[in-house]
Design a protein around this motif. Sequence first.
Motif, PDB file in Angstrom:
ATOM      1  N   VAL A 143       0.864  -1.174   0.000  1.00  0.00           N
ATOM      2  CA  VAL A 143       0.000   0.000   0.000  1.00  0.00           C
ATOM      3  C   VAL A 143       0.904   1.227   0.000  1.00  0.00           C
ATOM      4  N   LYS A 144       0.648   2.123  -0.933  1.00  0.00           N
ATOM      5  CA  LYS A 144       1.479   3.320  -1.074  1.00  0.00           C
ATOM      6  C   LYS A 144       0.597   4.565  -1.007  1.00  0.00           C
ATOM      7  N   LEU A 145       0.989   5.509  -0.138  1.00  0.00           N
ATOM      8  CA  LEU A 145       0.326   6.807  -0.060  1.00  0.00           C
ATOM      9  C   LEU A 145       1.374   7.870  -0.339  1.00  0.00           C
ATOM     10  N   TYR A 146       1.105   8.699  -1.338  1.00  0.00           N
ATOM     11  CA  TYR A 146       2.123   9.667  -1.768  1.00  0.00           C
ATOM     12  C   TYR A 146       1.465  10.996  -2.112  1.00  0.00           C
ATOM     13  N   SER A 147       2.108  12.084  -1.658  1.00  0.00           N
ATOM     14  CA  SER A 147       1.723  13.427  -2.077  1.00  0.00           C
ATOM     15  C   SER A 147       2.968  14.299  -2.039  1.00  0.00           C
ATOM     16  N   PRO A 148       3.257  15.065  -3.075  1.00  0.00           N
ATOM     17  CA  PRO A 148       4.469  15.876  -3.089  1.00  0.00           C
ATOM     18  C   PRO A 148       4.309  17.131  -2.217  1.00  0.00           C
ATOM     19  N   VAL A 149       5.434  17.734  -1.891  1.00  0.00           N
ATOM     20  CA  VAL A 149       5.397  19.017  -1.194  1.00  0.00           C
ATOM     21  C   VAL A 149       4.701  20.040  -2.091  1.00  0.00           C
ATOM     22  N   ASP A 150       3.797  20.793  -1.504  1.00  0.00           N
ATOM     23  CA  ASP A 150       3.022  21.758  -2.290  1.00  0.00           C
ATOM     24  C   ASP A 150       2.860  23.036  -1.462  1.00  0.00           C
ATOM     25  N   SER A 151       3.642  24.054  -1.805  1.00  0.00           N
ATOM     26  CA  SER A 151       3.650  25.306  -1.026  1.00  0.00           C
ATOM     27  C   SER A 151       2.365  26.104  -1.191  1.00  0.00           C
ATOM     28  N   THR A 152       1.535  25.715  -2.163  1.00  0.00           N
ATOM     29  CA  THR A 152       0.269  26.441  -2.343  1.00  0.00           C
ATOM     30  C   THR A 152      -0.788  25.971  -1.349  1.00  0.00           C
ATOM     31  N   ILE A 153      -0.529  24.851  -0.673  1.00  0.00           N
ATOM     32  CA  ILE A 153      -1.462  24.362   0.339  1.00  0.00           C
ATOM     33  C   ILE A 153      -0.859  24.695   1.697  1.00  0.00           C
ATOM     34  N   LEU A 154      -1.270  25.782   2.302  1.00  0.00           N
ATOM     35  CA  LEU A 154      -0.659  26.268   3.532  1.00  0.00           C
ATOM     36  C   LEU A 154      -1.505  25.872   4.733  1.00  0.00           C
ATOM     37  N   GLY A 155      -0.823  25.455   5.805  1.00  0.00           N
ATOM     38  CA  GLY A 155      -1.496  25.194   7.070  1.00  0.00           C
ATOM     39  C   GLY A 155      -2.526  24.100   6.973  1.00  0.00           C
ATOM     40  N   GLY A 156      -3.606  24.296   7.718  1.00  0.00           N
ATOM     41  CA  GLY A 156      -4.682  23.326   7.724  1.00  0.00           C
ATOM     42  C   GLY A 156      -4.491  22.260   8.789  1.00  0.00           C
ATOM     43  N   ARG A 157      -5.498  21.441   8.942  1.00  0.00           N
ATOM     44  CA  ARG A 157      -5.444  20.380   9.947  1.00  0.00           C
ATOM     45  C   ARG A 157      -4.465  19.286   9.503  1.00  0.00           C
ATOM     46  N   LYS A 158      -3.996  18.544  10.481  1.00  0.00           N
ATOM     47  CA  LYS A 158      -3.089  17.442  10.159  1.00  0.00           C
ATOM     48  C   LYS A 158      -3.861  16.265   9.587  1.00  0.00           C
ATOM     49  N   VAL A 159      -3.256  15.652   8.606  1.00  0.00           N
ATOM     50  CA  VAL A 159      -3.945  14.592   7.876  1.00  0.00           C
ATOM     51  C   VAL A 159      -4.005  13.322   8.707  1.00  0.00           C
ATOM     52  N   ASP A 160      -5.007  12.487   8.393  1.00  0.00           N
ATOM     53  CA  ASP A 160      -5.080  11.111   8.887  1.00  0.00           C
ATOM     54  C   ASP A 160      -5.733  10.269   7.782  1.00  0.00           C
ATOM     55  N   PHE A 161      -4.927   9.978   6.753  1.00  0.00           N
ATOM     56  CA  PHE A 161      -5.410   9.144   5.656  1.00  0.00           C
ATOM     57  C   PHE A 161      -5.124   7.678   5.987  1.00  0.00           C
ATOM     58  N   ARG A 162      -6.099   6.801   5.730  1.00  0.00           N
ATOM     59  CA  ARG A 162      -5.907   5.385   6.030  1.00  0.00           C
ATOM     60  C   ARG A 162      -6.485   4.510   4.912  1.00  0.00           C
ATOM     61  N   VAL A 163      -5.865   3.337   4.813  1.00  0.00           N
ATOM     62  CA  VAL A 163      -6.428   2.209   4.066  1.00  0.00           C
ATOM     63  C   VAL A 163      -6.561   1.092   5.084  1.00  0.00           C
ATOM     64  N   GLN A 164      -7.787   0.624   5.334  1.00  0.00           N
ATOM     65  CA  GLN A 164      -7.974  -0.397   6.355  1.00  0.00           C
ATOM     66  C   GLN A 164      -9.097  -1.351   5.966  1.00  0.00           C
ATOM     67  N   SER A 165      -9.058  -2.517   6.591  1.00  0.00           N
ATOM     68  CA  SER A 165     -10.085  -3.521   6.340  1.00  0.00           C
ATOM     69  C   SER A 165     -11.373  -3.123   7.043  1.00  0.00           C
ATOM     70  N   THR A 166     -12.435  -3.869   6.776  1.00  0.00           N
ATOM     71  CA  THR A 166     -13.729  -3.614   7.418  1.00  0.00           C
ATOM     72  C   THR A 166     -14.041  -4.685   8.455  1.00  0.00           C
ATOM     73  N   GLU A 167     -13.005  -5.308   8.988  1.00  0.00           N
ATOM     74  CA  GLU A 167     -13.208  -6.250  10.090  1.00  0.00           C
ATOM     75  C   GLU A 167     -13.743  -5.507  11.311  1.00  0.00           C
ATOM     76  N   VAL A 168     -14.260  -6.263  12.270  1.00  0.00           N
ATOM     77  CA  VAL A 168     -14.770  -5.652  13.496  1.00  0.00           C
ATOM     78  C   VAL A 168     -13.668  -4.828  14.158  1.00  0.00           C
ATOM     79  N   ILE A 169     -12.489  -5.412  14.234  1.00  0.00           N
ATOM     80  CA  ILE A 169     -11.298  -4.644  14.636  1.00  0.00           C
ATOM     81  C   ILE A 169     -10.482  -4.459  13.369  1.00  0.00           C
ATOM     82  N   PRO A 170     -10.534  -3.296  12.727  1.00  0.00           N
ATOM     83  CA  PRO A 170      -9.921  -3.124  11.406  1.00  0.00           C
ATOM     84  C   PRO A 170      -8.412  -3.343  11.432  1.00  0.00           C
ATOM     85  N   THR A 171      -7.903  -3.898  10.360  1.00  0.00           N
ATOM     86  CA  THR A 171      -6.468  -3.976  10.134  1.00  0.00           C
ATOM     87  C   THR A 171      -6.071  -2.776   9.286  1.00  0.00           C
ATOM     88  N   VAL A 172      -5.193  -1.924   9.831  1.00  0.00           N
ATOM     89  CA  VAL A 172      -4.737  -0.748   9.087  1.00  0.00           C
ATOM     90  C   VAL A 172      -3.597  -1.196   8.171  1.00  0.00           C
TER      91      VAL A 172
END
Length: 523
Positions: A439-468
């Motif tokens: 699983v690969k998550l990629y985004s380049p540095v982009d100075s036009t996107i300033l500040g904002g909340r910290k990210v929490d991107f995930r890929v996870q299963s839909t099990e009762v207790i998800p596997t991230v």
Amino acid sequence: MINIEQSYKNIKSDFGAVGNNVTDDTQSFIDFEAYYKNKILKIPELSNPLTMSEVLELPPGVYIVKKGNLFSSVTKRRIGLTITAREFGSVVIKYVPDETDTSDYLFNINDSILGVTFENIYFIGDTTKNFMLSTSNGGSQLFHFKRCHWNNWNKTIELQGTNNNSEFTWYHCGWSGDINVGLYIGDTNTSDQFLNYDFYSCNFEVNNGTFIEAWYGGNFRVYGGSLIQISATSDRPFFVLKNKVHERSTEMFYNVGTRYEFREGLGSLIHCEWANGNVTFDNINTIANDSTSDHNLKTRAVFISNNVKMPNIKFSNCTLGGMHEYRFGAASYNYSSSIVYEDTTIKSIVTNNNVSEFIKIMAIQGHTILGGVPVIQFRNCTSNSSITKINTDYNCTNYSNISTSAKKIISVKSNKGKSFRGQEKTTIHLPLNSIITNVKLYSPVDSTILGGRKVDFRVQSTEVIPTVLGQISGVVLGDGFNVDNALFFVCDTPEKSKLLIGDFNALGLDRETAKMYIFIEYI
């Protein structure tokens, strides 16, 4: 030099037929047969076979024939016989066998007449009788049926002999009522050297019957048309290809553009036992007018490898319902298979792209040697349950003794074609028993996107207790990131094969970019 003799005869004016649906016109057809035979005998043997053009015209009417085996007395090979009506629907031949008729066939051509054409005739039969027997030991060939129709017959065309019986072609023909078999090449007195059968825009609309049954090899091609089984008790395959091995590569089946209806019955598309050759279905539809509640559970195709290889099997650009069954023997692991479904919609897969809802694997005689389970490739297929395409080498990682798989990669973005924001999420379905390797998550540095909340991107299963399976958190989107997570995650349950992907920030991410990529690699 080839001599060509040509003549036209009329069944009424030249041979006394009445055609009023009451009078017995058998003798008129017998008299024409005698005329044809005597004409052949009078012609010098300048070539073998000599070309002649004999046309028997049938004026409008209904002709009753009470005795069969017509043309069985013609034994000298000649090319050229046409029996024709000027317009379809104007002529009916009814075979009504009387108590003295011992024949099994209306027409019986024994290694003699080449280049036979029937056109514009409606043939009504008797379900205990057959329309035609052609026996060839190098003679009978080049048969054409144009705009003909058969109603209520046991077998319409039966082929016997040791060689030829080739180049049979049907144009815009139809079958209806009770038909046992359309084209029959049986298991006795037949040959692998029967070749080339072509059907163009034909309709086989019967209660319960088989269109082609071949115990020996052949090249069969079906173009367009409709094949329909009407009866609720129908249980027959449209195509039956028997026996494992055939001489000289006479194993080719090709069907394109045909619409199938099984209505409420248990009928199926094909039963195939070939060990070589090619079986191809292109742009067919097998779900039309199938309204039964359990139609997705019915077996619509059977392919058998009884300790031999299978033919090359391919379904392309099709819409399929029901299940396809593959049977394998204890020694089938000695042979590789080439089985492909591509660009095809499979309506019976309704849960998480679960291919096992469509493919049924059976061991012949209940053996437990699973290395011969065939690998079945799905390429760019769709199911009834997900927008995620089915791309998998089914069985590759389960049981098959030796198999090769190609890695597949899914790219995921939001429905706006950008990164997820505001707690946006999406669900994808991988084929059951897939193995996620990266699983690969990629985004380049982009100075036009300033500040904002910290990210929490995930890929996870839909099990009762998800596997991230992949995650990036704790950075702002404009700082960029590159997560490359090598895995070996087996999607052996529906909850593991169903993945949830998106923004898991409790407040929802307030930035987005089209430059972010999420890749999921699996086999």
